[in-house]
Motif scaffolding. Structure first.
Motif, mmCIF file in Angstrom:
data_model
loop_
_atom_site.group_PDB
_atom_site.id
_atom_site.type_symbol
_atom_site.label_atom_id
_atom_site.label_comp_id
_atom_site.label_asym_id
_atom_site.label_seq_id
_atom_site.Cartn_x
_atom_site.Cartn_y
_atom_site.Cartn_z
ATOM 1 N N ILE A 63 0.840 -1.204 0.000
ATOM 2 C CA ILE A 63 0.000 0.000 0.000
ATOM 3 C C ILE A 63 0.870 1.247 0.000
ATOM 4 O O ILE A 63 0.532 2.260 -0.638
ATOM 5 C CB ILE A 63 -0.968 -0.012 1.210
ATOM 6 N N ASP A 64 2.028 1.208 0.666
ATOM 7 C CA ASP A 64 2.943 2.347 0.650
ATOM 8 C C ASP A 64 3.461 2.611 -0.759
ATOM 9 O O ASP A 64 3.619 3.765 -1.175
ATOM 10 C CB ASP A 64 4.118 2.097 1.595
ATOM 11 N N MET A 65 3.728 1.550 -1.504
ATOM 12 C CA MET A 65 4.240 1.711 -2.860
ATOM 13 C C MET A 65 3.209 2.396 -3.755
ATOM 14 O O MET A 65 3.533 3.339 -4.497
ATOM 15 C CB MET A 65 4.605 0.336 -3.435
ATOM 16 N N PHE A 66 1.947 1.950 -3.690
ATOM 17 C CA PHE A 66 0.919 2.558 -4.540
ATOM 18 C C PHE A 66 0.605 3.989 -4.110
ATOM 19 O O PHE A 66 0.278 4.839 -4.947
ATOM 20 C CB PHE A 66 -0.335 1.705 -4.524
ATOM 21 N N LEU A 67 0.700 4.266 -2.806
ATOM 22 C CA LEU A 67 0.480 5.633 -2.345
ATOM 23 C C LEU A 67 1.578 6.563 -2.833
ATOM 24 O O LEU A 67 1.317 7.719 -3.183
ATOM 25 C CB LEU A 67 0.408 5.659 -0.813
ATOM 26 N N LYS A 68 2.791 6.078 -2.880
ATOM 27 C CA LYS A 68 3.896 6.896 -3.376
ATOM 28 C C LYS A 68 3.780 7.112 -4.887
ATOM 29 O O LYS A 68 4.111 8.188 -5.395
ATOM 30 C CB LYS A 68 5.234 6.234 -3.049
ATOM 31 N N TYR A 69 3.282 6.125 -5.594
ATOM 32 C CA TYR A 69 3.191 6.209 -7.063
ATOM 33 C C TYR A 69 2.247 7.325 -7.508
ATOM 34 O O TYR A 69 2.533 8.073 -8.448
ATOM 35 C CB TYR A 69 2.750 4.858 -7.611
ATOM 36 N N GLN A 70 1.086 7.444 -6.859
ATOM 37 C CA GLN A 70 0.139 8.553 -7.040
ATOM 38 C C GLN A 70 -0.429 8.692 -8.443
ATOM 39 O O GLN A 70 -0.960 9.738 -8.793
ATOM 40 C CB GLN A 70 0.787 9.885 -6.641
ATOM 41 N N LYS A 71 -0.343 7.664 -9.266
ATOM 42 C CA LYS A 71 -0.939 7.735 -10.603
ATOM 43 C C LYS A 71 -2.113 6.789 -10.748
ATOM 44 O O LYS A 71 -2.630 6.604 -11.847
ATOM 45 C CB LYS A 71 0.125 7.423 -11.661
ATOM 46 N N LEU A 72 -2.549 6.192 -9.638
ATOM 47 C CA LEU A 72 -3.667 5.260 -9.657
ATOM 48 C C LEU A 72 -4.624 5.592 -8.526
ATOM 49 O O LEU A 72 -4.204 6.011 -7.445
ATOM 50 C CB LEU A 72 -3.173 3.813 -9.496
#
Length: 776
Positions: A683-692
């Motif tokens: 979840i930290d990875m997707f939150l950092k990505y911020q494009k989804l």
């Protein structure tokens, strides 16, 4: 040899067959043999139409024939009907396409290579978020096009033909998609919200050709100026497209605006008008415009304030300044309308039953929900500037951080500024004494603040109470791509040695809820082995169960199994996902599941609908069962998870259940540094990505049996909230309090019956009671 009972049982069947043939022979002469037009020839259809009869052999007397008077009626050509019984009808994907429902407005902006990064960019930033679709057209390619600006370039370098090329492009791509089409240059400022309002109040059945009428054109007074804006309807566009070849070959003028106007007038015979229906297109043309010098005079001009377009703009900065002026104008008008509405509501309240007391605060917002029973009461949460107390049933005090802290600070500053406005700016500083807040679903977030205000002159303190409301905004529909419930889902189930029993339970769930009903899902088992030798295979029961299931019909390729050897003492969560995702292609939809969960088809379907490639990933909030011997009063405990507040809870701190496309994982994974890989969760990875989009919602179809959460495991994938989850996973507060009360009662009996040494031993064991609860 046939028995009598067998003949008797078949007798009704024979009677039915005979009656069916008899009725068919009797009724068939009276049936219409020409119902299917595909079986009738063209000449026969014409003959039948002329005689106004559907029956080929029908004979009508002269007296019975109807008399029909036809005046200037042209008989249409015979129908050409293609008969193909094997061809299935193709229906559109959306109902709007089948019903012919179109979008509202398409805006075509004519730009150039020199102005696409200045004027066109300014037009895009001020109008694109209002209109349905906006595209930019140029006669030459630009090397650097700003992001989010669809630019179409034509090979014809002659700029005078650009409007005609735009019409040709629209005819090939958007000729039946929109109700209205607007054409402007990148030197035109338009109030896009006013344009949308204008076309929304004009009937789509009318032929509309309106815009900024060029009153200075002597030879062609009926043409519109492209710089001022031209709007045509769908019906007018179709007429223009029919005569587009004439426009391309007859364009002697060097002015693109005149060529465009001449083409429209030749094809439709409609002069340009500033009216469409009963609405008027207002425009304002400026000469040698300088915003800083001219705005003082223009703000007093009613034509300028009511205009929909202002042109031509001398530079892109002036366009931004004009946009800021009209935004402020709209804001002031909106505030005036709000004040008028408030006065109207107050005046009307005197005629109600409760009079002025019937008004809710703030005026115009829904009143607070009145609870029908004590369980409907929305409680107030007490907070200070640093902590919030009793935020939920499981926490007594937690620090304010993140958006909650920003929210409280903003509310305090708003209350302080309001106090200074009411009391002539007499306060120098403030201190929060008490703060209460609650979320009202029909209103928003409400606050009660007790502030100590310091007066500037007397240096004394005054206590004031403030009631504030942060109202809910109008909900916005976020457009999402089209998805179906037929996508194949790969359920990823990692199994450790301790999860064998729960893994067997999940295999039974998958066989019952996926294989037997032929759902398009595949279970992928990952058997995680430690890097050491075993005397016996710990997964032998799992492998035998999988072999038994896959040997049954319709279960081929439904379960995949792979053995993975890992160093569980040092593996990180992202490395764990890297091992799993590497086995799938980029277009695969995967969903992480846990052993012991109850698998339901509704949950699998919601995975398909809520996971969208390149747009959204799905992190459901799962329901976890409480420890059965603590939640239930007596045995036997049920085998299924009961979805009630007494026997379980939704766990917002659990992020293991998730679904995503492998391509999205790979893109987000590339954004992590080496240090982040060691410490980040999924979840930290997707939150950092911020494009989804990250979609979180309570999922009642995702239920889990009670699990003993061990946070000091060799392979801990529970996340940073492991200890908090472990404490909340036991039972409700009432159930734990009852257990403690019973424990204390037994402890008192021990003190009464045993000596002091035994009592001290019993008291010594008391702190370890919570650990004993986890171990059962």
């Amino acid at each position: 040899m046939i028995h009598y009972h067998g003949i008797r049982s078949l007798l009704p069947v024979f009677i039915g067959i005979v009656l069916g043939f008899t009725l068919n022979v009797m009724v068939s002469p009276f049936l219409d043999e020409t119902c299917d037009p595909s079986t009738i020839g063209q000449e026969q259809l014409v003959k039948l139409r002329e005689t106004k009869s559907l029956y080929e052999n029908e004979k009508t007397s002269e007296s019975e024939k109807p008399t029909v008077k036809v005046k200037n009626y042209e008989i249409p050509q015979p129908l050409k009907i293609e008969s193909n019984p094997n061809k299935k009808p193709v229906r559109p994907r959306f109902v709007a396409t089948e019903l012919g429902i179109r979008e509202k407005l398409f805006v075509a902006v004519l730009t150039s290579q020199d102005t696409v990064n200045s004027f066109a960019l300014a037009v895009n930033k001020t109008t694109a978020h209002y209109v349905t679709k906006q595209m930019y057209f140029s006669t030459s390619k630009s090397g650097n096009v700003p992001a989010g600006m669809p630019l179409v370039s034509f090979s014809d370098k002659n700029s005078k033909h650009l409007p005609l090329h735009v019409l040709k492009y629209i005819s090939e791509h958007f000729s039946h998609t929109y109700d209205y089409y607007m054409f402007i240059t990148d030197r035109t400022y338009i109030r896009a919200e006013k344009i949308i309002e204008l076309v929304s109040h004009i009937s789509i059945s009318e032929d509309i050709h309106m815009g900024a009428v060029n009153i200075h054109a002597e030879n062609n007074p009926d043409m519109c100026s492209l710089e001022g804006g031209v709007i045509i309807s769908q019906s007018v566009l179709q007429k223009v497209l029919a005569g587009l070849d004439w426009c391309l070959t007859n364009s002697p003028e060097a002015n693109p605006s005149k060529i465009f106007g001449q083409c429209l007038y030749h094809s439709t015979k409609l002069p340009c008008s500033k009216h469409g229906g009963d609405k008027e297109y207002r425009h304002y043309k400026v000469e040698d415009f300088d915003y800083d010098d001219d705005i003082t005079t223009l703000r007093e001009d009613g034509r300028f304030n009511s205009s929909f377009s202002v042109y031509p703009m001398p530079d892109d900065l002036s366009l931004f300044k004009v946009h800021r002026y009209f935004c402020q104008l709209e804001l002031n008008l909106t505030r005036q309308e709000i004040n008028k509405a408030k006065e109207s509501i107050i005046n009307l309240s005197y005629y109600t039953v409760d009079g002025i007391d019937s008004l809710s605060w703030p005026i115009g917002t829904p009143e607070a929900t009145r609870p029908k029973k004590r369980f409907d009461v929305i409680r107030w949460n007490y907070f200070t500037e640093s902590h919030v107390f009793f935020e939920d049933d499981f926490t007594n005090m937690s620090p304010l951080n993140g958006v909650d802290k920003q929210d409280v600070q903003e509310v305090l500053q708003t209350a302080f500024k309001r106090a200074n406005r009411l009391y002539d700016n007499k306060f120098s500083k403030f201190q929060l004494i008490n703060g209460y807040r609650r979320f009202e679903p029909s209103r928003g977030m409400e606050y009660q603040l007790d502030l100590k205000l310091r007066e500037k002159d007397t240096n004394s303190d005054v206590l004031k109470r403030f009631h504030l409301l942060r109202p809910l905004n109008k909900p916005e529909l976020v457009p999402m791509p089209y998805v179906t419930e037929t996508s194949q889902v790969f359920l990823i189930l990692p199994l450790f040695e301790k999860d064998v029993a729960d893994g067997l339970h999940f295999l039974g769930e998958f066989q019952r809820n996926a294989i037997q009903i032929k759902d398009n899902s595949v279970l992928c088992l990952y058997l995680i082995y430690k890097k050491e030798k075993f005397s016996s295979d710990p997964f032998v029961n799992v492998k035998s169960t999988v072999a038994s299931i896959t040997s049954q019909p319709n279960s081929n390729n439904k379960i995949m199994m792979k053995s993975v050897e890992m160093n569980l003492s040092s593996i990180k969560e992202m490395e764990f996902y890297d091992v799993i995702v590497s086995d799938f292609s980029a277009s695969t939809l995967v969903s992480m599941v846990t052993p012991g969960m109850e698998l339901e088809l509704d949950y699998i379907n919601r995975i398909r609908m809520n996971t969208i490639a390149g747009v959204q990933i799905y992190f459901p909030i799962s329901y976890w069962q409480y420890k059965p011997n603590l939640a239930y009063d007596q045995k036997p405990y049920p085998d299924m998870v009961e979805l009630t507040q007494k026997y379980g809870h939704f766990e917002p701190l659990s992020f293991f259940h998730c679904s995503f496309y492998v391509s999205d994982f790979q893109k987000a994974r590339r954004s992590l540094t080496a240090n982040e890989v060691k410490h980040f969760s999924l979840i930290d990875m997707f939150l950092k990505y911020q494009k989804l989009h990250i979609f979180r919602a309570a999922e009642p179809a995702l239920k889990n049996l009670w699990q003993n959460i061990t946070c000091n495991d060799e392979a801990n994938l529970q996340g940073e909230h492991c200890l908090e989850r472990r404490n909340q996973n036991l039972a409700t507060r009432a159930q734990l309090a009852k257990l403690l009360f019973e424990y204390n009662e037994e402890d008192e009996e021990v003190d009464d019956e045993d000596d002091d040494d035994e009592a001290e031993e019993a008291n010594f064991d008391k702190p370890f009671m919570m650990n004993a609860l986890h171990k059962g």
